[in-house]
Each structure stands twice: as structure tokens, then as C-alpha cells.
Design an enzyme around this catalytic site. Structure first.
Site, short mmCIF file in Angstrom:
data_model
loop_
_atom_site.label_atom_id
_atom_site.label_comp_id
_atom_site.label_asym_id
_atom_site.label_seq_id
_atom_site.Cartn_x
_atom_site.Cartn_y
_atom_site.Cartn_z
N HIS A 222 0.85 -1.19 0.00
CA HIS A 222 0.00 0.00 0.00
C HIS A 222 0.89 1.24 0.00
O HIS A 222 1.98 1.21 0.56
CB HIS A 222 -0.90 -0.04 1.25
CG HIS A 222 -1.90 1.06 1.29
ND1 HIS A 222 -1.59 2.33 1.74
CD2 HIS A 222 -3.21 1.08 0.95
CE1 HIS A 222 -2.68 3.09 1.65
NE2 HIS A 222 -3.68 2.37 1.18
N ASP A 343 -11.30 1.71 -0.63
CA ASP A 343 -10.34 2.56 0.08
C ASP A 343 -11.05 3.32 1.20
O ASP A 343 -10.76 4.48 1.47
CB ASP A 343 -9.59 3.51 -0.86
CG ASP A 343 -8.18 3.85 -0.35
OD1 ASP A 343 -7.85 3.47 0.79
OD2 ASP A 343 -7.43 4.50 -1.09
MN MN Z 1 -5.81 2.83 0.89
#
Ligand code: MN
Length: 382
Positions: A222, A343
Site C-alpha cells: 500500500h 479505500d
Molecule cells: Mn488505501
């Protein structure tokens, strides 16, 4: 073709501004029941880590992540959200990002319910425990993994999760990764790009990569803000974050793994990256031309960059709700390598849901991207 099928396909086409020629007069509503949706890059944190960030961002010499972290963790609202003061969940949810990051219960579940999201695959939010010194980082990783496993035990149909670890405490990290999969039943690993400006091609991190490969569980890389060596040009106009820096940081990380021979040494390593592949799918042709074995830069790797991509890397759609980019990635990588993500809580749920419900995909592609690939790659059983 049956009429229902035609309607379905028209409906899928009609919902998109990117295809204005098809859109007039066609309903934006999906013609069939919504598809099952597993969101694969969904962020959380725990109070102990939020407190530790608050301390860390006010130290001298810390990296560009401090700019975003200050907004999330160190405002009056954030302090109120983090306190034990009697604030209802609804009030708490209005206090910026932190309440949603900290919540694995009522706020998150009602956001999922409202969006028709079946499951969150949870991961400790950026920059993870990697900013702390090794001992503290390993202790916080263990704590975060325990809390994550507890949340999943309470909501096994709604949550899965990725184990975090402290890469700069590599022996302890490898043990924690093993515990994460074998004892806690987690579904993979999360790392937030560089650790104290080092990338996973650094030989000190080999135990971590060995563990990920041996445990046969995917490693999600990430973003976080760019490492210090490339910070200056990103800082002037606040480009260090999601607008640009995160993608550059993470795509650079992946290319270091490819050109550094890491994927030759760990051929079974399975890596996941978000944000529609952090720009890399668009670069594959040029990467192959310039970066194939024996190409003009004298590359010695065993495969072409695109071959590593199709062997070792999966992408998710987090934060990129662009049907044209999705179609390109399907054509370039195959629908079996792409997973849907929101997200959360950084991106709103409703548009991410509308995107996967209405993107012009075949039924088979939509199911693969919305949930089937996630079930296979993260070993989620129903
Ligand atoms: Mn993220």
C-alpha cells in the site's frame, strides 16, 4: 441474446459519462440484483497506534507522511474523536476520518449496509507501524493483528483482514506473519511501502519475503508518502499524497522488486497493489521495450516486466473509479488479476459501489472483479 441479457448490457453501458453516445435515455439503475461485493483495501487503525502517530508527527525530521497524518490524528476534532468522552457514534462519525478508522463496529457496518457491501478486507492504515523503532513497531503490529482477528471473529461474514508486521524487525516480523496466517486465520499481509526509506529489495528484508512466499499468502503493498530521497519536488505543491506521490512511491517500489531481481529470487511471491495498478499497467509496453532481459540498459532479469506482472502481481481498483482505465487493465492483465476496492474511509462508499455495479463489463468479469478473485486470492470461504 435474451432480452434480459440485452437490457443488462445496455444498462451497464448507459451509466457511464465516459460513453455519452450510449447514455441517453438509458436507466442508470442496474437491471439485476446487485453483485456480491468484497472490498479489498479497507483501512482501520487502533487507538494505541493513533496515539503513537500523534507523538511521532511532532518530532523533528520525520518524513512527508506527517502532513497527512497531522490532519487525521492531530486536530481538535481528532482529539475529541479519540477521547473517551461520551459522544454518540453518529456525532463521532462527523469528526473527520479518525472515528471511521478506529471503528470496526457500528459506524463501519452501517456504512457497508447502506452501500450493499458484503465484506471489508481490513488492513492497518498507512504508514502502518513502519515509522516506529523496531521494538515498538513489532509490539504495535502484534496488538493490531490481535484486535483485527477479534473483529473478524465477531463478524466473520463481514470482515477478513491482512496481518501487519515490522519489516525492520525482520526475524520477529516473519514469526508474526506466520502467527497471522496460522493462528489468527488472517488472509494475507499489508506493508505500507518504504520502511525508514528502504524498500523490500533491501537484503535485510529477505526473511519477510521468505515468510510471505512460504506461507503462500499475498502481500499488499500500500502507498505512503514518498521516501526522503525524492521528497523535495513533491513537497512544494503538496503532491506527496494520493494525488500523485503515493502512486510514484508504490510503482517505484514494485519496479525495484522487478529490476532488483527480487521476483527472480521469490518467484512464487504474490503481491497486490491498489489504485488500478499505480499507473504501471499503462507503462508495461515501454517497460518491456526498455527493461526486458538484455535490453539496452543491460537488464539481467529472467523475465520481461509484463511477465512478472502477470505472474506475481494483482491489482485493485481502490480510488480509481474510471471505467476506461478498468477496461484497459482487463485487456492488459486479464480480469482474473483485478479486484474491486473502496479505500474506506478515505474514499466514499457510494460512488465506488456505483462504479462496480455499472461499469461496462460482462457478467463474468463483474463477478470476478467484485468478489470471485478476492475469494480466490485471499482465500475467503463463504
Ligand atoms: Mn488505501
Amino acid at each position: 441474446m435474451k432480452r434480459r441479457k440485452v437490457l443488462q448490457n445496455l444498462s451497464a453501458l448507459g451509466s457511464l459519462a465516459a460513453f455519452p453516445e450510449f447514455s441517453s435515455g438509458i436507466s442508470r439503475q442496474p437491471a439485476v440484483a446487485p453483485v456480491r461485493k468484497i472490498a479489498t483495501e479497507e483501512a482501520f487503525t487502533i487507538p494505541e497506534i493513533a496515539d503513537a502517530y500523534r507523538e511521532w508527527i511532532n518530532k523533528e525530521g520525520v518524513n512527508l507522511d506527517r502532513l497527512v497524518l497531522k490532519q487525521i490524528y492531530d486536530t481538535p476534532d481528532a482529539r475529541l474523536a479519540a477521547s473517551n468522552t461520551d459522544v454518540s457514534n453518529r456525532d463521532r462519525a462527523a469528526l473527520g476520518m479518525l472515528p471511521k478508522l478506529l471503528d470496526l463496529d457500528a459506524i463501519r457496518l452501517s456504512d457497508m449496509e447502506a452501500g450493499g457491501v458484503s465484506m471489508h478486507i481490513l488492513s492497518l492504515t498507512m504508514p502502518g507501524v513502519q515509522v516506529f523503532e523496531p521494538r515498538q513497531a513489532s509490539a504495535l503490529a502484534r496488538l493490531a493483528n490481535d484486535r483485527l482477528a477479534e473483529a473478524i471473529r465477531k463478524q466473520p461474514a463481514r470482515y477478513a483482514g491482512l496481518a501487519c508486521f515490522a519489516p525492520h524487525d525482520p526475524q520477529v516480523a516473519a514469526k508474526e506473519m506466520e502467527r497471522g496466517i496460522q493462528s489468527l486465520g488472517l488472509n494475507g499481509f499489508i506493508v505500507n511501502s518504504h520502511t525508514h526509506n528502504l524498500y523490500l529489495d533491501d537484503p535485510s528484508f529477505s526473511p519477510v519475503l521468505e515468510a510471505a512466499e512460504a506461507l503462500n499468502a499475498p502481500l499488499y503493498i500500500h502507498p505512503r508518502a514518498v521516501s526522503d530521497g525524492m521528497a523535495k519536488p513533491f513537497q512544494d505543491y503538496r503532491m506527496e499524497g494520493a494525488a500523485w506521490g503515493y502512486g510514484i512511491e508504490t510503482s517505484t517500489h514494485i519496479l525495484r522488486l522487478i529490476f532488483g531481481g527480487v521476483l527472480d529470487r521469490f518467484p512464487k511471491l504474490q503481491i497486490v497493489i491498489g489504485h488500478m495498478g499505480e499507473g504501471l499497467p499503462f507503462w508495461l509496453w515501454r517497460l518491456d521495450f526498455m527493461g526486458s532481459p538484455g535490453a539496452r540498459a543491460g537488464r539481467k532479469n529472467q523475465l520481461k516486466p509484463s511477465e512478472y506482472f502477470k505472474r506475481n502481481i494483482f491489482i485493485t481498483t481502490s480510488g480509481v473509479e474510471d471505467p476506461v482505465a478498468l477496461r484497459f487493465c482487463i485487456d492488459k492483465l486479464g480480469a482474473d488479476r483485478i479486484m474491486w476496492a473502496i479505500d474506506y474511509p478515505y474514499q466514499p462508499t457510494a460512488p465506488a459501489v456505483a462504479f462496480i455495479e455499472t461499469a461496462p463489463l460482462s457478467d463474468v468479469e463483474r463477478e470476478m472483479i467484485a468478489f470471485r478473485n478476492a475469494e480466490r486470492i485471499f482465500r475467503i470461504s463463504r
